[in-house]
Design a protein around this motif. Sequence first.
Motif, PDB file in Angstrom:
ATOM      1  N   ARG A  67     -18.645  12.795 -12.370  1.00 47.76           N
ATOM      2  CA  ARG A  67     -17.355  12.118 -12.473  1.00 47.76           C
ATOM      3  C   ARG A  67     -16.618  12.334 -11.162  1.00 47.76           C
ATOM      4  O   ARG A  67     -16.372  13.465 -10.757  1.00 47.76           O
ATOM      5  N   LEU A  68     -16.277  11.241 -10.529  1.00 43.86           N
ATOM      6  CA  LEU A  68     -15.544  11.321  -9.282  1.00 43.86           C
ATOM      7  C   LEU A  68     -14.064  11.134  -9.570  1.00 43.86           C
ATOM      8  O   LEU A  68     -13.667  10.116 -10.147  1.00 43.86           O
ATOM      9  N   PRO A  69     -13.247  12.095  -9.172  1.00 43.93           N
ATOM     10  CA  PRO A  69     -11.812  11.944  -9.420  1.00 43.93           C
ATOM     11  C   PRO A  69     -11.225  10.863  -8.524  1.00 43.93           C
ATOM     12  O   PRO A  69     -11.677  10.665  -7.397  1.00 43.93           O
ATOM     13  N   MET A  70     -10.251  10.176  -9.062  1.00 44.05           N
ATOM     14  CA  MET A  70      -9.585   9.156  -8.266  1.00 44.05           C
ATOM     15  C   MET A  70      -8.689   9.846  -7.254  1.00 44.05           C
ATOM     16  O   MET A  70      -8.034  10.848  -7.551  1.00 44.05           O
ATOM     17  N   SER A  71      -8.661   9.309  -6.060  1.00 48.90           N
ATOM     18  CA  SER A  71      -7.834   9.923  -5.033  1.00 48.90           C
ATOM     19  C   SER A  71      -6.366   9.626  -5.322  1.00 48.90           C
ATOM     20  O   SER A  71      -6.007   8.553  -5.788  1.00 48.90           O
ATOM     21  N   LYS A  72      -5.551  10.607  -5.038  1.00 46.68           N
ATOM     22  CA  LYS A  72      -4.116  10.440  -5.237  1.00 46.68           C
ATOM     23  C   LYS A  72      -3.510  10.023  -3.908  1.00 46.68           C
ATOM     24  O   LYS A  72      -3.408  10.827  -2.987  1.00 46.68           O
ATOM     25  N   SER A  73      -3.151   8.786  -3.820  1.00 47.32           N
ATOM     26  CA  SER A  73      -2.597   8.303  -2.562  1.00 47.32           C
ATOM     27  C   SER A  73      -1.103   8.621  -2.517  1.00 47.32           C
ATOM     28  O   SER A  73      -0.415   8.564  -3.528  1.00 47.32           O
ATOM     29  N   PRO A  74      -0.606   8.951  -1.345  1.00 45.23           N
ATOM     30  CA  PRO A  74       0.825   9.263  -1.224  1.00 45.23           C
ATOM     31  C   PRO A  74       1.689   8.034  -1.510  1.00 45.23           C
ATOM     32  O   PRO A  74       2.836   8.155  -1.874  1.00 45.23           O
ATOM     33  N   LYS A  75       1.131   6.862  -1.365  1.00 44.62           N
ATOM     34  CA  LYS A  75       1.902   5.642  -1.594  1.00 44.62           C
ATOM     35  C   LYS A  75       2.287   5.500  -3.059  1.00 44.62           C
ATOM     36  O   LYS A  75       3.288   4.874  -3.382  1.00 44.62           O
ATOM     37  N   ALA A  76       1.498   6.064  -3.959  1.00 43.55           N
ATOM     38  CA  ALA A  76       1.788   5.942  -5.383  1.00 43.55           C
ATOM     39  C   ALA A  76       3.033   6.723  -5.767  1.00 43.55           C
ATOM     40  O   ALA A  76       3.704   6.378  -6.732  1.00 43.55           O
ATOM     41  N   LYS A  77       3.386   7.767  -5.014  1.00 46.76           N
ATOM     42  CA  LYS A  77       4.530   8.599  -5.333  1.00 46.76           C
ATOM     43  C   LYS A  77       5.821   8.094  -4.671  1.00 46.76           C
ATOM     44  O   LYS A  77       6.893   8.572  -4.983  1.00 46.76           O
ATOM     45  N   GLU A  78       5.702   7.153  -3.759  1.00 45.54           N
ATOM     46  CA  GLU A  78       6.874   6.674  -3.051  1.00 45.54           C
ATOM     47  C   GLU A  78       7.754   5.816  -3.943  1.00 45.54           C
ATOM     48  O   GLU A  78       7.266   5.032  -4.753  1.00 45.54           O
ATOM     49  N   THR A  79       9.036   5.959  -3.743  1.00 41.11           N
ATOM     50  CA  THR A  79       9.959   5.044  -4.406  1.00 41.11           C
ATOM     51  C   THR A  79      10.065   3.793  -3.556  1.00 41.11           C
ATOM     52  O   THR A  79       9.617   3.761  -2.403  1.00 41.11           O
ATOM     53  N   SER A  80      10.657   2.778  -4.091  1.00 41.14           N
ATOM     54  CA  SER A  80      10.781   1.528  -3.321  1.00 41.14           C
ATOM     55  C   SER A  80      11.620   1.731  -2.075  1.00 41.14           C
ATOM     56  O   SER A  80      11.371   1.152  -1.022  1.00 41.14           O
ATOM     57  N   ALA A  81      12.638   2.587  -2.152  1.00 40.35           N
ATOM     58  CA  ALA A  81      13.471   2.857  -0.990  1.00 40.35           C
ATOM     59  C   ALA A  81      12.672   3.564   0.104  1.00 40.35           C
ATOM     60  O   ALA A  81      12.821   3.258   1.297  1.00 40.35           O
ATOM     61  N   GLN A  82      11.803   4.488  -0.295  1.00 41.41           N
ATOM     62  CA  GLN A  82      10.968   5.197   0.685  1.00 41.41           C
ATOM     63  C   GLN A  82       9.973   4.248   1.333  1.00 41.41           C
ATOM     64  O   GLN A  82       9.680   4.350   2.525  1.00 41.41           O
ATOM     65  N   THR A  83       9.427   3.333   0.555  1.00 43.17           N
ATOM     66  CA  THR A  83       8.495   2.353   1.076  1.00 43.17           C
ATOM     67  C   THR A  83       9.164   1.484   2.128  1.00 43.17           C
ATOM     68  O   THR A  83       8.607   1.231   3.199  1.00 43.17           O
ATOM     69  N   ILE A  84      10.383   1.028   1.828  1.00 43.50           N
ATOM     70  CA  ILE A  84      11.119   0.183   2.770  1.00 43.50           C
ATOM     71  C   ILE A  84      11.421   0.957   4.043  1.00 43.50           C
ATOM     72  O   ILE A  84      11.258   0.441   5.161  1.00 43.50           O
ATOM     73  N   LYS A  85      11.820   2.205   3.896  1.00 44.74           N
ATOM     74  CA  LYS A  85      12.126   3.024   5.066  1.00 44.74           C
ATOM     75  C   LYS A  85      10.895   3.245   5.925  1.00 44.74           C
ATOM     76  O   LYS A  85      10.938   3.192   7.141  1.00 44.74           O
ATOM     77  N   ARG A  86       9.734   3.486   5.251  1.00 42.66           N
ATOM     78  CA  ARG A  86       8.495   3.715   5.985  1.00 42.66           C
ATOM     79  C   ARG A  86       8.072   2.470   6.745  1.00 42.66           C
ATOM     80  O   ARG A  86       7.564   2.541   7.852  1.00 42.66           O
ATOM     81  N   LEU A  87       8.279   1.318   6.157  1.00 45.16           N
ATOM     82  CA  LEU A  87       7.882   0.064   6.804  1.00 45.16           C
ATOM     83  C   LEU A  87       8.825  -0.241   7.928  1.00 45.16           C
ATOM     84  O   LEU A  87       8.539  -0.753   8.941  1.00 45.16           O
TER      85      LEU A  87
END
Length: 87
Positions: A67-87
């Motif tokens: 069983r291969l665990p799914m990778s936890k991407s940092p993007k999944a934890k970002e809020t929409s505001a953090q995503t906008i700031k990062r972009l």
Amino acid sequence: MGTSSNTKRKRTQRDYTMGFKLQIVMAVEKGDMTYKQAQKIYGIQGRSTVLTWLRKHGKMDWSTKVRLPMSKSPKAKETSAQTIKRL
């Protein structure tokens, strides 16, 4: 409907010799073809027939489930505001 030398004859389970099975298993394990390609090329009708041969006669260990665990991407934890700031 006459018989033709170009028509493929449907095979039954009793047609497969041990040598034939081992030949298919070796080719699939070496990577020469996939099990689905082997089914098509050799006219093997059963969907899981080659897989069964691989489990019984192959060199791979099928006893343990991997069983291969799914990778936890940092993007999944970002809020929409953090995503906008990062972009």
